[in-house]
Design a protein around this motif. Structure first.
Motif, PDB file in Angstrom:
ATOM      1  N   LEU A  76      47.112  34.044  32.426  1.00 35.09           N
ATOM      2  CA  LEU A  76      46.452  33.858  31.147  1.00 35.09           C
ATOM      3  C   LEU A  76      46.791  32.360  31.048  1.00 35.09           C
ATOM      4  CD1 LEU A  76      47.557  36.595  28.614  1.00 35.09           C
ATOM      5  CD2 LEU A  76      45.166  36.049  29.218  1.00 35.09           C
ATOM      6  N   PRO A  77      47.916  31.709  31.272  1.00 33.10           N
ATOM      7  CA  PRO A  77      48.222  30.251  31.072  1.00 33.10           C
ATOM      8  C   PRO A  77      46.611  29.439  31.864  1.00 33.10           C
ATOM      9  CG  PRO A  77      50.160  31.121  31.709  1.00 33.10           C
ATOM     10  CD  PRO A  77      48.989  32.207  31.849  1.00 33.10           C
ATOM     11  N   LEU A  78      46.111  29.982  32.838  1.00 37.15           N
ATOM     12  CA  LEU A  78      45.032  29.148  33.519  1.00 37.15           C
ATOM     13  C   LEU A  78      43.884  29.151  32.571  1.00 37.15           C
ATOM     14  CD1 LEU A  78      45.187  30.672  36.874  1.00 37.15           C
ATOM     15  CD2 LEU A  78      46.118  28.597  36.321  1.00 37.15           C
ATOM     16  N   GLY A  79      43.522  29.855  31.638  1.00 37.96           N
ATOM     17  CA  GLY A  79      42.445  29.752  30.637  1.00 37.96           C
ATOM     18  C   GLY A  79      41.494  30.930  31.264  1.00 37.96           C
ATOM     19  N   GLY A  80      40.555  31.058  30.568  1.00 38.34           N
ATOM     20  CA  GLY A  80      39.384  32.104  30.799  1.00 38.34           C
ATOM     21  C   GLY A  80      38.899  31.816  32.133  1.00 38.34           C
ATOM     22  N   GLN A  81      38.332  30.636  32.146  1.00 38.46           N
ATOM     23  CA  GLN A  81      37.561  30.161  33.440  1.00 38.46           C
ATOM     24  C   GLN A  81      38.395  30.084  34.583  1.00 38.46           C
ATOM     25  OE1 GLN A  81      35.141  26.448  32.544  1.00 38.46           O
ATOM     26  NE2 GLN A  81      33.714  27.774  31.150  1.00 38.46           N
ATOM     27  N   GLY A  82      39.430  29.340  34.425  1.00 35.93           N
ATOM     28  CA  GLY A  82      40.518  29.314  35.416  1.00 35.93           C
ATOM     29  C   GLY A  82      40.906  30.559  36.011  1.00 35.93           C
ATOM     30  N   GLN A  83      41.174  31.743  35.097  1.00 36.74           N
ATOM     31  CA  GLN A  83      41.400  33.053  35.458  1.00 36.74           C
ATOM     32  C   GLN A  83      40.429  33.600  36.621  1.00 36.74           C
ATOM     33  OE1 GLN A  83      42.236  34.742  31.383  1.00 36.74           O
ATOM     34  NE2 GLN A  83      43.644  35.759  32.621  1.00 36.74           N
ATOM     35  N   TRP A  84      39.352  33.552  36.061  1.00 39.93           N
ATOM     36  CA  TRP A  84      38.250  33.834  37.048  1.00 39.93           C
ATOM     37  C   TRP A  84      37.900  33.120  38.399  1.00 39.93           C
ATOM     38  CZ3 TRP A  84      37.440  38.780  36.917  1.00 39.93           C
ATOM     39  CH2 TRP A  84      37.591  39.178  35.499  1.00 39.93           C
ATOM     40  N   ARG A  85      38.642  31.998  38.390  1.00 38.50           N
ATOM     41  CA  ARG A  85      38.539  31.269  39.791  1.00 38.50           C
ATOM     42  C   ARG A  85      39.952  31.576  40.578  1.00 38.50           C
ATOM     43  NH1 ARG A  85      36.556  26.879  36.492  1.00 38.50           N
ATOM     44  NH2 ARG A  85      38.694  26.155  36.444  1.00 38.50           N
ATOM     45  N   ASP A  86      40.866  32.639  40.032  1.00 38.80           N
ATOM     46  CA  ASP A  86      41.697  32.733  40.858  1.00 38.80           C
ATOM     47  C   ASP A  86      41.546  34.057  42.030  1.00 38.80           C
ATOM     48  OD1 ASP A  86      45.039  32.758  40.756  1.00 38.80           O
ATOM     49  OD2 ASP A  86      44.544  34.815  40.942  1.00 38.80           O
ATOM     50  N   PRO A  87      41.825  33.796  43.264  1.00 35.48           N
ATOM     51  CA  PRO A  87      41.328  34.592  44.406  1.00 35.48           C
ATOM     52  C   PRO A  87      42.035  35.820  44.089  1.00 35.48           C
ATOM     53  CG  PRO A  87      42.102  32.562  44.976  1.00 35.48           C
ATOM     54  CD  PRO A  87      42.440  32.535  43.648  1.00 35.48           C
ATOM     55  N   ALA A  88      43.442  36.234  43.802  1.00 33.32           N
ATOM     56  CA  ALA A  88      44.240  37.440  43.705  1.00 33.32           C
ATOM     57  C   ALA A  88      43.469  38.104  42.406  1.00 33.32           C
ATOM     58  CB  ALA A  88      45.700  37.122  43.354  1.00 33.32           C
ATOM     59  N   LEU A  89      43.012  37.572  41.450  1.00 37.21           N
ATOM     60  CA  LEU A  89      42.552  38.452  40.169  1.00 37.21           C
ATOM     61  C   LEU A  89      41.253  38.759  40.629  1.00 37.21           C
ATOM     62  CD1 LEU A  89      42.971  39.292  37.176  1.00 37.21           C
ATOM     63  CD2 LEU A  89      41.509  37.009  36.669  1.00 37.21           C
ATOM     64  N   LEU A  90      40.551  37.935  41.300  1.00 40.18           N
ATOM     65  CA  LEU A  90      39.073  38.406  41.528  1.00 40.18           C
ATOM     66  C   LEU A  90      39.198  39.663  42.543  1.00 40.18           C
ATOM     67  CD1 LEU A  90      37.216  34.971  42.107  1.00 40.18           C
ATOM     68  CD2 LEU A  90      36.833  36.709  40.469  1.00 40.18           C
ATOM     69  N   LYS A  91      40.104  39.592  43.287  1.00 43.34           N
ATOM     70  CA  LYS A  91      40.194  40.677  44.690  1.00 43.34           C
ATOM     71  C   LYS A  91      40.606  41.825  43.836  1.00 43.34           C
ATOM     72  CE  LYS A  91      40.136  42.236  48.706  1.00 43.34           C
ATOM     73  NZ  LYS A  91      38.810  42.416  49.532  1.00 43.34           N
ATOM     74  N   ALA A  92      41.555  41.858  42.816  1.00 41.03           N
ATOM     75  CA  ALA A  92      42.102  42.991  42.084  1.00 41.03           C
ATOM     76  C   ALA A  92      40.785  43.596  41.202  1.00 41.03           C
ATOM     77  CB  ALA A  92      43.109  42.552  41.190  1.00 41.03           C
ATOM     78  N   TYR A  93      40.072  42.823  40.613  1.00 40.90           N
ATOM     79  CA  TYR A  93      38.693  43.148  39.980  1.00 40.90           C
ATOM     80  C   TYR A  93      37.998  44.102  40.843  1.00 40.90           C
ATOM     81  CZ  TYR A  93      34.746  43.498  37.051  1.00 40.90           C
ATOM     82  OH  TYR A  93      33.806  43.772  36.254  1.00 40.90           O
ATOM     83  N   GLU A  94      37.664  43.183  42.116  1.00 45.53           N
ATOM     84  CA  GLU A  94      36.809  44.226  42.962  1.00 45.53           C
ATOM     85  C   GLU A  94      37.141  45.438  43.355  1.00 45.53           C
ATOM     86  OE1 GLU A  94      36.400  40.965  46.338  1.00 45.53           O
ATOM     87  OE2 GLU A  94      35.418  39.717  44.921  1.00 45.53           O
ATOM     88  N   ARG A  95      38.618  45.362  43.736  1.00 49.09           N
ATOM     89  CA  ARG A  95      39.137  46.788  43.954  1.00 49.09           C
ATOM     90  C   ARG A  95      38.948  47.774  42.920  1.00 49.09           C
ATOM     91  NH1 ARG A  95      44.628  44.362  47.092  1.00 49.09           N
ATOM     92  NH2 ARG A  95      43.418  43.882  49.194  1.00 49.09           N
ATOM     93  N   TYR A  96      39.332  47.373  41.482  1.00 49.83           N
ATOM     94  CA  TYR A  96      38.987  48.121  40.492  1.00 49.83           C
ATOM     95  C   TYR A  96      37.542  48.703  40.494  1.00 49.83           C
ATOM     96  CZ  TYR A  96      38.027  49.160  35.623  1.00 49.83           C
ATOM     97  OH  TYR A  96      37.729  49.860  34.470  1.00 49.83           O
ATOM     98  N   VAL A  97      36.595  47.649  40.768  1.00 48.27           N
ATOM     99  CA  VAL A  97      35.185  48.376  40.478  1.00 48.27           C
ATOM    100  C   VAL A  97      34.937  48.907  41.878  1.00 48.27           C
ATOM    101  CG1 VAL A  97      32.898  47.391  41.061  1.00 48.27           C
ATOM    102  CG2 VAL A  97      34.378  46.069  39.509  1.00 48.27           C
ATOM    103  N   GLU A  98      35.378  48.774  42.888  1.00 47.96           N
ATOM    104  CA  GLU A  98      35.089  49.768  43.987  1.00 47.96           C
ATOM    105  C   GLU A  98      35.530  51.256  43.949  1.00 47.96           C
ATOM    106  OE1 GLU A  98      33.196  51.056  47.385  1.00 47.96           O
ATOM    107  OE2 GLU A  98      33.102  48.931  46.270  1.00 47.96           O
ATOM    108  N   ALA A  99      36.902  51.220  43.255  1.00 52.33           N
ATOM    109  CA  ALA A  99      37.628  52.600  43.052  1.00 52.33           C
ATOM    110  C   ALA A  99      36.876  53.195  41.869  1.00 52.33           C
ATOM    111  CB  ALA A  99      38.871  52.226  42.498  1.00 52.33           C
ATOM    112  N   GLY A 100      36.149  52.655  41.039  1.00 51.87           N
ATOM    113  CA  GLY A 100      35.347  53.420  40.090  1.00 51.87           C
ATOM    114  C   GLY A 100      34.187  53.895  40.658  1.00 51.87           C
ATOM    115  N   ARG A 101      33.518  53.305  41.664  1.00 55.83           N
ATOM    116  CA  ARG A 101      32.381  53.569  42.315  1.00 55.83           C
ATOM    117  C   ARG A 101      32.364  55.114  42.861  1.00 55.83           C
ATOM    118  NH1 ARG A 101      28.577  50.237  44.114  1.00 55.83           N
ATOM    119  NH2 ARG A 101      28.975  50.319  46.210  1.00 55.83           N
ATOM    120  N   SER A 102      33.955  55.437  43.134  1.00 57.60           N
ATOM    121  CA  SER A 102      34.089  56.974  43.828  1.00 57.60           C
ATOM    122  C   SER A 102      34.612  57.752  42.797  1.00 57.60           C
ATOM    123  CB  SER A 102      35.008  56.758  45.109  1.00 57.60           C
ATOM    124  OG  SER A 102      34.591  55.634  46.107  1.00 57.60           O
ATOM    125  N   SER A 103      34.433  57.628  41.574  1.00 60.87           N
ATOM    126  CA  SER A 103      35.287  58.683  40.378  1.00 60.87           C
ATOM    127  C   SER A 103      34.080  58.763  39.511  1.00 60.87           C
ATOM    128  CB  SER A 103      36.564  57.813  40.026  1.00 60.87           C
ATOM    129  OG  SER A 103      36.926  58.532  39.226  1.00 60.87           O
TER     130      SER A 103
END
Length: 248
Positions: A76-103
């Motif tokens: 959160l301290p990075l701010g909205g745009q900064g958060q979505w440039r964080d590689p770990a956050l992006l990877k976690a989001y991709e894993r969430y999306v991918e998990a949902g595609r199988s449920s």
């Protein structure tokens, strides 16, 4: 189709968009979700096995969402745009999306724009609706999403479906009119009007003449609406129809 927002259990503190439907071909859908047809099997053992697989898939979604939310709060301290440039956050989001595609119901959310009749996820949308219609208690315990049910019914209520889909939608209307009202069942009037046919009317007429009081009332009303396409399907119209029937 948007993510279910009717307040019945969707929790996504950080994810701005849900795991959702992609534009994959039929083979990709079947590879991820082919097991889900066991949810509508006649054999309770087969349904139980499918429910176990669903629980595993939903657990994967919740685990991935939990990890994403942890990273969301920590960045959160990075701010909205900064958060979505964080590689770990992006990877976690991709894993969430991918998990949902199988449920389910996650895989049915956020359908790509376009003609639903050409959407490769349509068989799974119909499966989800058939599951709720045939095994409502199991559906309620394991995948209750009224907003998703409503959105799917509205999406499929279009003319021009191929015969297998029209037959499935006709079966759904017949099943639903024979039971006590469940949340969002009123949306099936749209489906009845979209797939109106002699076959559907024969089934509704049979239900309206049966010994089942729910079927007599619901099927009779749907038949009346089919005969009066200009009439809106509103609570006022329903109440007037009930009053007219009672006075006869």
């Amino acid at each position: 189709m948007a993510k279910d927002t009717d307040g019945d259990g969707d929790a996504s503190a950080g994810a701005g968009a849900s795991a959702g439907a992609g534009a994959d071909d039929a083979q990709a859908w079947d590879a991820r979700l082919g097991w889900a047809f066991g949810l509508i099997a006649d054999d309770p053992v087969e349904r139980g096995a499918a429910l176990d697989l669903l629980a595993d898939a939903q657990g994967n979604v919740q685990g991935a969402l939990g990890r994403f939310n942890e990273l969301w709060h920590s960045t959160l301290p990075l701010g909205g745009q900064g958060q979505w440039r964080d590689p770990a956050l992006l990877k976690a989001y991709e894993r969430y999306v991918e998990a949902g595609r199988s449920s389910l119901p996650d895989a049915l959310w956020n359908r790509p724009p376009g003609d639903i009749r050409a959407w490769q996820g349509l068989p799974y949308a119909l499966l989800f609706l058939e599951w709720e219609a045939r095994y409502p208690q199991e559906w309620t315990r394991h995948a209750k999403k009224w907003g998703t049910k409503q959105s799917l019914i509205r999406d499929v209520a279009v003319a021009g479906h191929g015969e297998p889909v029209r037959a499935k939608l006709t079966d759904l209307v017949e099943t639903v009119v024979q039971r006590a009202y469940r949340c969002k069942d009123r949306e099936y009037v749209r489906v009845a009007r979209a797939v109106d046919s002699e076959d559907l009317r024969r089934r509704l007429d049979s239900a309206a003449r049966s010994g089942n009081p729910w079927a007599r009332r619901h099927a009779g009303y749907v038949l009346w609406l089919l005969d009066h396409p200009e009439a809106p399907h509103t609570i006022h119209v329903w109440q007037n129809w009930i009053a007219a029937e009672a006075s006869e």
